[in-house]
Enzyme design. Structure first.
Site, PDB file in Angstrom:
ATOM      1  N   ALA A 159      -2.105  -6.668   7.424  1.00  0.00           N
ATOM      2  CA  ALA A 159      -3.392  -6.015   7.194  1.00  0.00           C
ATOM      3  C   ALA A 159      -3.176  -4.519   7.032  1.00  0.00           C
ATOM      4  O   ALA A 159      -2.176  -3.957   7.485  1.00  0.00           O
ATOM      5  CB  ALA A 159      -4.355  -6.284   8.358  1.00  0.00           C
ATOM      6  N   ASP A 160      -4.136  -3.893   6.375  1.00  0.00           N
ATOM      7  CA  ASP A 160      -4.122  -2.440   6.255  1.00  0.00           C
ATOM      8  C   ASP A 160      -5.556  -1.941   6.248  1.00  0.00           C
ATOM      9  O   ASP A 160      -6.458  -2.620   5.747  1.00  0.00           O
ATOM     10  CB  ASP A 160      -3.419  -2.000   4.973  1.00  0.00           C
ATOM     11  CG  ASP A 160      -3.092  -0.515   5.005  1.00  0.00           C
ATOM     12  OD1 ASP A 160      -2.154  -0.139   5.730  1.00  0.00           O
ATOM     13  OD2 ASP A 160      -3.777   0.261   4.324  1.00  0.00           O
ATOM     14  N   THR A 161      -5.770  -0.785   6.839  1.00  0.00           N
ATOM     15  CA  THR A 161      -7.100  -0.191   6.929  1.00  0.00           C
ATOM     16  C   THR A 161      -7.050   1.242   6.419  1.00  0.00           C
ATOM     17  O   THR A 161      -6.118   1.986   6.757  1.00  0.00           O
ATOM     18  CB  THR A 161      -7.608  -0.195   8.386  1.00  0.00           C
ATOM     19  OG1 THR A 161      -7.667  -1.541   8.851  1.00  0.00           O
ATOM     20  CG2 THR A 161      -8.992   0.427   8.490  1.00  0.00           C
TER      21      THR A 161
END
Length: 209
Positions: free
Chosen positions: A77-79
């Site tokens: 995941a990446d934010t």
């Protein structure tokens, strides 16, 4: 009943905590990538590219070391935070954190979290976007917050689950998505792979009828 196991291609303690609290047994895999945005790359394209690259990097490392496919689903995941499509990643230093928080003061911005899951030679991903509205911030308030050290390893220079929550007037979207891993969408996708969170199963079976 043993908890379902997943591999997490992220060093984020927040993502690991979210998944552990859901009832997953989490094994971390390294996923070293270049996180530099491309010139003129928009925030949603960027965050989705990062999630996919992390997944691919972790998968490559696993296969090189183990010489076989992963035994469990691999999630990455990446934010990122964006203001009028300006990408606000992790601040380089306290001055950079001050700049970001000053930009966000009294305005609304978007938090984009992309999630990518690999399992049995199949990759699925999704994007979740939330809107966050900051209260007007005084310089002294920003300086005091930066002095806690909390903003320095977080996209947009704040953590909504910590002291940074005091800067936020309201949100529209997913609180856990803003933290770094949207629970609803993530568990729905993992469940499609037969990886249902243990706590969910327990809570469903314990509901009185």
């Amino acid at each position: 009943m043993n908890p379902p196991t997943i591999y997490l291609a992220s060093g984020s303690p927040r993502r690991r905590e979210i998944l552990t609290n859901l009832g997953y047994h989490v094994l971390r895999l390294p996923a070293e990538i270049d996180e530099t945005p491309y010139p003129s790359e928009n925030a949603t394209d960027y965050v989705q590219r990062m999630a996919r690259m992390k997944n691919s990097a972790a998968l490559t490392t696993w296969q090189q070391n183990q010489q076989q496919p992963p035994e469990f689903p691999l999630i990455s995941a990446d934010t990122t935070v964006s203001l009028n499509n300006l990408i606000l990643g992790k601040p380089a230093n306290p001055n950079d954190a001050f700049r970001m928080l000053k930009l966000l003061s009294g305005r609304q911005h978007q938090v984009h979290t992309a999630v990518c899951i690999y399992w049995h030679n199949h990759t699925s991903d999704f994007l979740q976007t939330s809107t966050v509205h900051f209260a007007p911030l005084q310089d002294e308030q920003i300086t005091a917050y930066i002095a806690t050290g909390e903003p320095l390893d977080k996209a947009g220079a704040y953590g909504i689950q910590g002291l940074g929550g005091m800067l936020v007037e309201y949100i529209s979207g997913s609180f856990t998505g803003i933290m770094g891993l949207p629970v609803y969408e993530t568990t729905q996708l993992l469940s499609q792979y037969g990886c249902t969170p243990l706590n969910q199963s327990q809570s469903i079976s314990s509901v009185p009828v």
